[in-house]
Design an enzyme around this catalytic site. Structure first.
Site, PDB file in Angstrom:
ATOM      1  N   ARG A  31       4.704 -12.825  10.040  1.00 35.69           N
ATOM      2  CA  ARG A  31       5.253 -11.619   9.924  1.00 35.69           C
ATOM      3  C   ARG A  31       6.605 -11.335  10.582  1.00 35.69           C
ATOM      4  O   ARG A  31       6.924 -12.169  11.385  1.00 35.69           O
ATOM      5  CB  ARG A  31       4.509 -10.160  10.501  1.00 35.69           C
ATOM      6  CG  ARG A  31       3.284  -9.973  10.282  1.00 35.69           C
ATOM      7  CD  ARG A  31       2.614  -9.079  11.190  1.00 35.69           C
ATOM      8  NE  ARG A  31       3.020  -7.354  10.632  1.00 35.69           N
ATOM      9  CZ  ARG A  31       2.506  -6.742   9.815  1.00 35.69           C
ATOM     10  NH1 ARG A  31       1.482  -7.254   8.950  1.00 35.69           N
ATOM     11  NH2 ARG A  31       3.038  -5.593   9.205  1.00 35.69           N
TER      12      ARG A  31
ATOM     13  N   LYS B 193       3.661   0.936   9.545  1.00 38.98           N
ATOM     14  CA  LYS B 193       3.915   1.940   8.840  1.00 38.98           C
ATOM     15  C   LYS B 193       3.256   3.413   9.607  1.00 38.98           C
ATOM     16  O   LYS B 193       3.804   4.462   9.421  1.00 38.98           O
ATOM     17  CB  LYS B 193       3.280   1.817   7.674  1.00 38.98           C
ATOM     18  CG  LYS B 193       4.261   0.977   6.635  1.00 38.98           C
ATOM     19  CD  LYS B 193       3.858   1.136   5.265  1.00 38.98           C
ATOM     20  CE  LYS B 193       2.651   0.203   5.013  1.00 38.98           C
ATOM     21  NZ  LYS B 193       2.479   0.060   3.595  1.00 38.98           N
TER      22      LYS B 193
ATOM     23  N   GLU C 216       0.869  -1.129   0.011  1.00 40.04           N
ATOM     24  CA  GLU C 216       0.011  -0.005  -0.021  1.00 40.04           C
ATOM     25  C   GLU C 216       0.749   1.055  -0.214  1.00 40.04           C
ATOM     26  O   GLU C 216       1.860   1.372   0.978  1.00 40.04           O
ATOM     27  CB  GLU C 216      -0.925   0.109   1.560  1.00 40.04           C
ATOM     28  CG  GLU C 216      -1.990   0.715   1.352  1.00 40.04           C
ATOM     29  CD  GLU C 216      -2.738   0.744   2.727  1.00 40.04           C
ATOM     30  OE1 GLU C 216      -2.540  -0.525   3.327  1.00 40.04           O
ATOM     31  OE2 GLU C 216      -3.452   1.667   2.922  1.00 40.04           O
TER      32      GLU C 216
HETATM   33  P1  ATP Z   1       1.203  -1.845   8.167  1.00 44.70           P
HETATM   34  O1  ATP Z   1       0.474  -2.887   8.772  1.00 44.70           O
HETATM   35  O2  ATP Z   1       2.216  -1.417   9.111  1.00 44.70           O
HETATM   36  O3  ATP Z   1       0.301  -0.746   7.462  1.00 44.70           O
HETATM   37  P2  ATP Z   1       1.062  -3.463   5.841  1.00 44.70           P
HETATM   38  O4  ATP Z   1       1.244  -4.912   6.170  1.00 44.70           O
HETATM   39  O5  ATP Z   1      -0.308  -2.991   5.856  1.00 44.70           O
HETATM   40  O6  ATP Z   1       1.789  -2.616   7.026  1.00 44.70           O
HETATM   41  P3  ATP Z   1       1.496  -3.322   3.024  1.00 44.70           P
HETATM   42  O7  ATP Z   1       2.131  -2.282   2.358  1.00 44.70           O
HETATM   43  O8  ATP Z   1       0.083  -3.804   3.013  1.00 44.70           O
HETATM   44  O9  ATP Z   1       1.630  -3.179   4.737  1.00 44.70           O
HETATM   45  O10 ATP Z   1       2.509  -4.602   2.924  1.00 44.70           O
HETATM   46  C1  ATP Z   1       2.676  -5.229   1.572  1.00 44.70           C
HETATM   47  C2  ATP Z   1       3.003  -6.683   1.919  1.00 44.70           C
HETATM   48  O11 ATP Z   1       4.281  -6.814   2.830  1.00 44.70           O
HETATM   49  C3  ATP Z   1       1.841  -7.368   2.287  1.00 44.70           C
HETATM   50  O12 ATP Z   1       1.807  -8.415   1.638  1.00 44.70           O
HETATM   51  C4  ATP Z   1       2.343  -7.756   3.830  1.00 44.70           C
HETATM   52  O13 ATP Z   1       1.881  -8.826   4.238  1.00 44.70           O
HETATM   53  C5  ATP Z   1       3.832  -7.613   3.658  1.00 44.70           C
HETATM   54  N1  ATP Z   1       4.209  -7.330   5.026  1.00 44.70           N
HETATM   55  C6  ATP Z   1       4.020  -6.095   5.661  1.00 44.70           C
HETATM   56  N2  ATP Z   1       4.776  -6.175   6.638  1.00 44.70           N
HETATM   57  C7  ATP Z   1       5.409  -7.452   6.926  1.00 44.70           C
HETATM   58  C8  ATP Z   1       6.163  -8.074   7.848  1.00 44.70           C
HETATM   59  N3  ATP Z   1       6.534  -7.381   8.994  1.00 44.70           N
HETATM   60  N4  ATP Z   1       6.741  -9.158   7.707  1.00 44.70           N
HETATM   61  C9  ATP Z   1       6.551  -9.633   6.376  1.00 44.70           C
HETATM   62  N5  ATP Z   1       5.606  -9.282   5.627  1.00 44.70           N
HETATM   63  C10 ATP Z   1       5.276  -8.122   5.977  1.00 44.70           C
HETATM   64 MG    MG Z   2      -1.609  -3.666   4.345  1.00 48.81          MG
END
Ligand code: ATP
Ligand code: MG
Length: 555
Positions: A261, A271, A35
């Site tokens: 994660r 984020k 995102e």
């Molecule tokens: P946040 O919850 O902080 O907003 P997010 O997971 O929503 O982070 P995205 O931009 O949606 O962030 O993530 C893109 C991809 O990266 C998704 O498939 C997510 O599952 C993966 N991802 C994000 N954070 C992690 C993490 N800590 N470990 C492994 N994969 C991750």
């Molecule tokens: Mg997300």
């Protein structure tokens, strides 16, 4: 990519192997769906290495798709930084960059299809009422009074939503599933909401935006994704993923698999919280070298190979866990120990005058660029009567454990002579200002002739030739292992996370290259800072120390 070692194995790769063996798929397609509401962090690197790594190893494809359904929080700056970080990590996405917003027309039509099948309705409860009606983990939800509108009425109201006749929050489109489902995501989830926000890709074309759960599965199917890999918190959402695809006319049905994660000690991965550190200026920006972002790690001096290696070492499982900072650091240390040329830098300088060394004379001494790699060559470093050593490398008195310079005793200067501390000069406050020493001219890179044993070796730079340098020493940004769970995570910031020193480096570093790492002997690994270093001023970041200091720093 250089690390052509054995492929990793994990439960996802086993599923893929089975799907290929059974003929369910003949080629594999994955995607990385960030995102664009922040910069990528080391957790994303785990997902990137998993998705792109699978595509590489199975000769498949991996798409980069921006999951851009929330225009209020998104920004083109984030889109650009994410593309750059993925490429820097060494990966290439298949075809063009994709956006969920590319599919807004199709998504709208699929929403119409659900309405026409009696599987979606326009709800006019307020957001608070919707929350109230949803129930809880222990109590079922209850139906909205708008749930049983006719298809015609729903079509007309959805059209009114699209054309901007409803105010934000006064209407939304919901899937008609089951308000008593044990899975809360299945209690008539909202699939479209109204937002009068300009979108970075579609401008003002839309004032209704599809929700993640509706968008993601359809985008995956439209792109022919075979394995849709996401983190464990989406486990329950898989039911909705499958429900949407089962109830619309779409030729593909990708399968979603969840993995745990990455959590890193003393760091934050949310984020939203990283954004808060940036906007509240707790750090310099997303690329602050203390941030767990890809851009921060890059500026700190981490290599792409070391981050890929880290992701390989942590593996992919379904177990929740928190990785020690030490394991990330050991990956970059292993890389730089092999590859970084050596140099000398004095971080906390004290002047040494070698009284029996001829005034005005400069002797060039030869230093290997790497102790175990003659192929990395050597360099000439000037030695003269006045040098700097580190304040911590001298004591007026010390026991035998202290293998550095002690008053009245000898020590070796790295790749040069043995010197003896004769006398100290102090200022009024009692601080040592100058050390007066003598040297043994017969000890250039050899032991004293009379068999005296000189154990310690310290580093040095010639005072006249050395270049002033600013050194930025970084420590963990937070002072507790799990800042994310603190009531106020900003209160757990480590006040010592950045310490700036003014020191000296050997003159050859005048030509230090941006993006190149050096080992400053006995100090650690350093690289020029991409923001502050200039032709006028050398500024180095410490990437990592020579040894793991975390173990003893903990508790
Ligand atoms: P946040 O919850 O902080 O907003 P997010 O997971 O929503 O982070 P995205 O931009 O949606 O962030 O993530 C893109 C991809 O990266 C998704 O498939 C997510 O599952 C993966 N991802 C994000 N954070 C992690 C993490 N800590 N470990 C492994 N994969 C991750
Ligand atoms: Mg997300």
């Amino acid at each position: 990519m250089s690390e052509a070692e054995a492929r990793p194995t994990n439960f996802i790769r086993q599923i893929i192997d089975e799907d290929l063996a059974s003929g369910k798929h003949n080629s594999i397609c994955t995607r990385f769906p960030p995102e664009p509401n922040g910069y990528l962090h080391i957790g994303h690197a785990k997902s990137i290495c998993l998705n792109f790594g699978i595509a590489q190893d199975y000769q498949g494809r991996c798409n980069l798709r921006f999951d851009d359904t929330n225009p209020a929080k998104e920004d083109i700056e984030f889109v650009d930084s994410i593309k750059h970080d993925v490429e820097w990590l060494g990966f290439k996405w298949s075809g063009n960059v994709r956006y969920s917003s590319d599919y807004f027309d199709q998504l709208f039509n699929y929403a119409l299809e659900l309405i026409n099948k009696g599987l979606a309705y326009v709800d006019e409860l307020t957001p608070e009422q919707i929350r109230e009606y949803r129930g809880s983990l222990t109590a079922p939800g209850k139906n909205s009074p708008y749930r049983d509108r006719s298809i015609e009425e729903n079509l007309a109201l959805f059209e009114k939503m699209r054309s901007g006749e409803f105010a934000e929050g006064t209407a939304c489109l919901r899937a008609k599933i089951d308000m008593a489902s044990p899975f809360i995501v299945m209690r008539d989830p909202v699939i479209y909401r109204i937002k009068f926000a300009e979108h970075h890709q579609t401008g003002n074309k839309w004032c209704i935006y599809p929700m993640y759960d509706f968008t993601h599965c359809i985008s995956d199917a439209l792109e022919g994704i075979t394995h849709s890999l996401c983190t464990l918190e989406f486990q329950d959402n898989r039911r909705l993923y499958d429900w949407v695809l089962d109830n619309i006319t779409i030729p593909a049905h990708p399968r979603q698999y969840e993995f745990s994660r990455l959590n890193l000690e003393y760091a934050i991965m949310s984020k939203r919280k990283l954004n808060q550190l940036v906007t509240e200026k707790v750090v310099e920006g997303w690329d602050d070298p203390r941030m767990p972002t890809i851009s921060g790690l890059r500026r700190r001096g981490y290599t792409a190979a070391s981050i890929r290696e880290f992701c390989k070492r942590i593996g992919v499982t379904k177990q929740d866990n928190t990785v020690e900072m030490a394991s990330l650091e050991s990956c970059i240390r292993d890389d730089l120990n092999e590859n970084a040329p050596r140099a000398m830098a004095v971080l906390d300088p004290v002047k040494v005058i070698i009284e029996n060394f001829p005034q005005g004379e400069v002797e060039m001494v030869t230093m290997p660029n790497h102790p175990n790699k003659p192929e990395m060559g050597s360099r000439q470093v000037p030695f003269s009567r006045e040098i700097y050593i580190d304040r911590a490398d001298f004591r007026e008195e010390a026991n035998k454990q202290y293998k550095r310079l002690v008053l009245g005793k000898e020590v070796r200067l790295r790749n040069a002579y043995v010197i003896k501390a004769e006398r100290v000069e102090k200022d009024e406050a009692g601080n040592i200002t100058t050390l007066h020493c003598s040297y043994d001219p017969d000890t250039l890179s050899k032991d004293p002739a009379d068999g005296r044993k000189v154990k310690g070796v310290i580093h040095w730079v010639s005072a006249e030739h050395a270049l002033p340098v600013e050194i930025r020493l970084y420590d963990r940004l937070f002072s507790v292992p799990n800042p994310g769970s603190a009531e106020d995570f900003l209160a757990t910031i480590n006040p010592e996370s950045l310490v700036i020193k003014q020191g000296f480096v050997e003159p050859g570093l005048k030509n230090a290259e941006k993006g190149k790492a050096y080992q400053f002997e006995r100090e650690g690994y350093f690289c020029l800072d991409s923001r502050y270093a200039s032709a006028e001023k050398l500024v180095f970041n410490r990437t990592v120390g020579l040894r793991d200091t975390w173990a003893k720093m903990g508790e």
